[in-house]
Design a protein around this motif. Structure first.
Motif, short mmCIF file in Angstrom:
data_model
loop_
_atom_site.label_atom_id
_atom_site.label_comp_id
_atom_site.label_asym_id
_atom_site.label_seq_id
_atom_site.Cartn_x
_atom_site.Cartn_y
_atom_site.Cartn_z
N SER A 9 0.78 -1.22 -0.02
CA SER A 9 -0.07 0.06 0.02
C SER A 9 0.90 1.17 0.03
O SER A 9 0.56 2.20 -0.54
N CYS A 10 1.67 1.27 0.75
CA CYS A 10 2.69 2.40 1.02
C CYS A 10 4.12 2.48 0.23
O CYS A 10 4.78 1.42 0.10
N ARG A 11 4.17 3.48 -0.76
CA ARG A 11 5.69 3.49 -1.43
C ARG A 11 6.33 4.62 -0.95
O ARG A 11 5.94 5.70 -1.03
N PHE A 12 7.52 4.48 -0.61
CA PHE A 12 8.54 5.53 0.05
C PHE A 12 9.86 5.28 -0.10
O PHE A 12 10.31 4.24 -0.39
N HIS A 13 10.74 6.02 0.55
CA HIS A 13 12.11 6.16 0.32
C HIS A 13 12.36 5.79 2.11
O HIS A 13 12.22 6.84 2.60
N PRO A 14 13.32 4.91 2.22
CA PRO A 14 13.60 4.65 3.65
C PRO A 14 14.62 5.39 4.09
O PRO A 14 15.05 5.38 5.30
N SER A 15 15.14 6.23 3.20
CA SER A 15 16.45 6.89 3.76
C SER A 15 16.20 8.49 3.18
O SER A 15 15.27 8.82 3.00
N PHE A 16 17.19 9.18 3.64
CA PHE A 16 17.01 10.54 3.40
C PHE A 16 17.52 11.18 2.01
O PHE A 16 18.39 10.40 1.49
#
Length: 91
Positions: free
Chosen positions: A34-41
């Motif tokens: 469901s969630c698409r994201f970047h795990p880092s900065f």
């Protein structure tokens, strides 16, 4: 399968905001993709020192290479590189 009581059913259908991707979701529709994201900065690597990483700041020079540390995407608005369940601010 047990039937849900009114309060439990309402809790599953209550809209929440994901703290990673900022989209609204319900617990009943939340899945591992469901969630698409970047795990880092989103970071800035200065060309004069290739081995040190910095979080992107307002005073970074224009010659700094800027990218997501997790996948290398150079656009700060790039589509996330990882998927997982949404995470609510309430969790």
């Amino acid at each position: 399968m047990e039937s849900l009581k009114g309060g439990e059913r309402a809790s599953l259908n209550q809209e929440r905001v994901c703290k990673r991707c900022k989209k609204t979701f319900t617990q009943s529709s939340n899945s591992p993709s469901s969630c698409r994201f970047h795990p880092s900065f989103f970071v800035s690597r200065r060309h004069d020192d290739q081995k040190r990483y910095y979080e992107l700041g307002p005073d970074d020079p224009p010659y700094a290479a800027k990218f997501y540390d997790c996948c290398g995407a150079e656009d700060p608005e790039a589509f996330g590189c990882k998927t997982d369940y949404h995470v609510s601010y309430d969790d």
